[in-house]
Design a protein around this motif. Structure first.
Motif, PDB file in Angstrom:
ATOM      1  N   ALA A 132       0.147  13.122  -0.287  1.00 14.69           N
ATOM      2  CA  ALA A 132       0.262  14.219  -1.254  1.00 14.69           C
ATOM      3  C   ALA A 132      -0.998  15.080  -1.282  1.00 14.69           C
ATOM      4  CB  ALA A 132       0.554  13.661  -2.642  1.00 14.69           C
ATOM      5  N   GLY A 133      -2.146  14.488  -0.981  1.00 17.98           N
ATOM      6  CA  GLY A 133      -3.403  15.244  -1.011  1.00 17.98           C
ATOM      7  C   GLY A 133      -3.797  15.846   0.321  1.00 17.98           C
ATOM      8  N   ALA A 134      -2.959  15.679   1.348  1.00 17.46           N
ATOM      9  CA  ALA A 134      -3.316  16.143   2.696  1.00 17.46           C
ATOM     10  C   ALA A 134      -3.479  17.657   2.755  1.00 17.46           C
ATOM     11  CB  ALA A 134      -2.261  15.686   3.697  1.00 17.46           C
ATOM     12  N   LEU A 140       0.815  -1.219   0.000  1.00 20.40           N
ATOM     13  CA  LEU A 140       0.000   0.000   0.000  1.00 20.40           C
ATOM     14  C   LEU A 140       0.849   1.269   0.000  1.00 20.40           C
ATOM     15  CD1 LEU A 140      -2.691  -1.050   2.643  1.00 20.40           C
ATOM     16  CD2 LEU A 140      -2.942  -1.020   0.154  1.00 20.40           C
ATOM     17  N   ARG A 141       2.168   1.132  -0.237  1.00 17.40           N
ATOM     18  CA  ARG A 141       3.029   2.310  -0.161  1.00 17.40           C
ATOM     19  C   ARG A 141       2.599   3.401  -1.141  1.00 17.40           C
ATOM     20  NH1 ARG A 141       9.062   0.132  -0.583  1.00 17.40           N
ATOM     21  NH2 ARG A 141       8.021  -1.192  -2.111  1.00 17.40           N
ATOM     22  N   GLU A 142       2.285   3.033  -2.370  1.00 18.69           N
ATOM     23  CA  GLU A 142       1.872   4.047  -3.346  1.00 18.69           C
ATOM     24  C   GLU A 142       0.565   4.703  -2.931  1.00 18.69           C
ATOM     25  OE1 GLU A 142       1.763   2.668  -7.322  1.00 18.69           O
ATOM     26  OE2 GLU A 142       3.878   2.091  -7.389  1.00 18.69           O
ATOM     27  N   SER A 143      -0.346   3.917  -2.360  1.00 19.91           N
ATOM     28  CA  SER A 143      -1.617   4.479  -1.904  1.00 19.91           C
ATOM     29  C   SER A 143      -1.391   5.487  -0.785  1.00 19.91           C
ATOM     30  CB  SER A 143      -2.547   3.357  -1.410  1.00 19.91           C
ATOM     31  OG  SER A 143      -2.861   2.462  -2.454  1.00 19.91           O
ATOM     32  N   TYR A 144      -0.450   5.198   0.115  1.00 20.77           N
ATOM     33  CA  TYR A 144      -0.152   6.130   1.196  1.00 20.77           C
ATOM     34  C   TYR A 144       0.573   7.369   0.665  1.00 20.77           C
ATOM     35  CZ  TYR A 144      -1.837   3.482   5.191  1.00 20.77           C
ATOM     36  OH  TYR A 144      -2.652   2.868   6.113  1.00 20.77           O
TER      37      TYR A 144
END
Length: 249
Positions: free
Chosen positions: A154-156, A145-149
Motif C-alpha cells: 500500500a505504501g509503494a 506476515l500477510r498484513e505486513s506485506y
C-alpha cells in the motif's frame, strides 16, 4: 503531492509535480523548457476500438496536451486553423510510471485518465495480485506476515518503489540494498514475484515473455532470505525494557 490512481481521476499542480520529482530538476524560471507554463498533460491508455475485438494499438500509455485555445475556421479558405502547437503532440510510453515520471521531470501538471473497462481490468488485476501474494506467503511459511506485506504494498506508490526487474540485476540485490527500508524490500520482491509468475504462465501457454525463463524461484529465495534476516535481527535486538535498564545503569 496527491498521487494518481488509475481508477480515480487525480491531478497535480506544477509545484506538486516538482516536489515529487526524484530527479530534482532546476527551477523552471531559470532554465529553458520545451513546454509553455500553461501546458497541462493528459496521460491515458488507448481504448480498444468499438469496431473490432482486437487490441492493436492499446498497449502502452500516451501523453497528449489539453487544448489551450479553441480551433477556428479560417475565413478566406474555410480551413480549420489552430494556434496551439501542442494540440498535435502525442508521446508514447511503455508504462504509466514512465509517463508520470516524464511529466514530473518536465514539471508538467498532469491528469491520468482511464476508461471504465480499464478500471475494471485494473481492479481485477489487483485482486489477482493480492490473492497471489497471500498464496505465495502461505506456501513459503510466511503466512503470518500477510498484513505486513499488505501494508508494504500500500505504501509503494508514496515511496515511488522501482520495479524489481527494472532496478536490480537479481532478486538478492534487493535484500542486500542498504538504501531500502524493510517495507520497500517486501513490496519490490512480492511485485517482482508476481511479474515472474505471469512470465511463467505465459511460457506454459506457449507465449514466452521477453524470450527468457521465469525467475520466480530466485525471487522466492530472496523473500525467504529477507524474512530470515529480519527475524534474526529482531531476536538479536534488546527489548525496550532491557535497553532502558542498560542506559540507566
Amino acid at each position: 503531492m496527491e498521487r494518481v490512481r488509475i481508477d480515480e481521476l487525480k491531478t497535480t499542480t506544477s509545484e506538486a509535480a516538482f516536489a515529487a520529482n526524484d530527479n530534482h530538476m532546476p527551477d523552471r524560471r531559470l532554465t529553458s523548457s520545451p513546454f509553455p507554463r500553461d501546458a497541462v498533460a493528459r496521460i491515458f491508455r488507448p481504448a480498444r476500438s468499438a469496431m473490432t475485438s482486437g487490441k492493436a494499438g492499446t498497449k502502452g500509455w500516451r501523453l497528449t496536451f489539453e487544448r489551450r485555445s479553441a480551433p477556428y475556421v479560417e475565413p478566406l479558405m474555410g480551413w480549420t486553423g489552430d494556434d496551439d502547437p501542442l494540440a498535435t503532440v502525442e508521446l508514447s510510453f511503455p508504462t504509466l510510471r514512465s509517463a508520470i515520471r516524464y511529466a514530473e521531470r518536465q514539471r508538467l501538471p498532469y491528469v491520468v485518465e482511464a476508461t471504465e473497462e480499464q478500471n475494471a481490468n485494473q481492479r481485477q488485476s489487483r485482486k489477482m495480485k493480492h490473492a497471489f501474494s497471500d498464496e505465495t506467503l502461505e506456501r513459503l511459511g510466511l503466512g503470518s506476515l500477510r498484513e505486513s506485506y499488505d501494508k508494504a504494498v500500500a505504501g509503494a506508490e508514496a515511496r515511488q518503489d522501482c520495479r524489481g526487474e527494472e532496478g536490480w540485476a537479481w532478486p538478492m540485490a534487493v535484500v542486500c540494498d542498504p538504501s531500502l527500508s524493510l517495507d520497500a524490500k517486501r513490496s519490490i520482491l512480492i511485485d517482482w514475484a508476481w511479474t515472474e509468475y505471469l512470465i511463467d504462465q505465459a511460457t506454459n501457454e506457449g507465449m514466452p515473455e521477453n524470450d527468457r525463463p521465469s525467475r520466480l524461484h530466485e525471487v522466492e529465495l530472496a523473500l525467504l532470505a529477507l524474512e530470515r534476516g529480519n527475524a534474526a535481527a529482531e531476536s538479536a535486538a534488546p527489548a525496550p525494557a532491557q535497553a532502558a535498564q542498560a542506559v540507566a545503569a
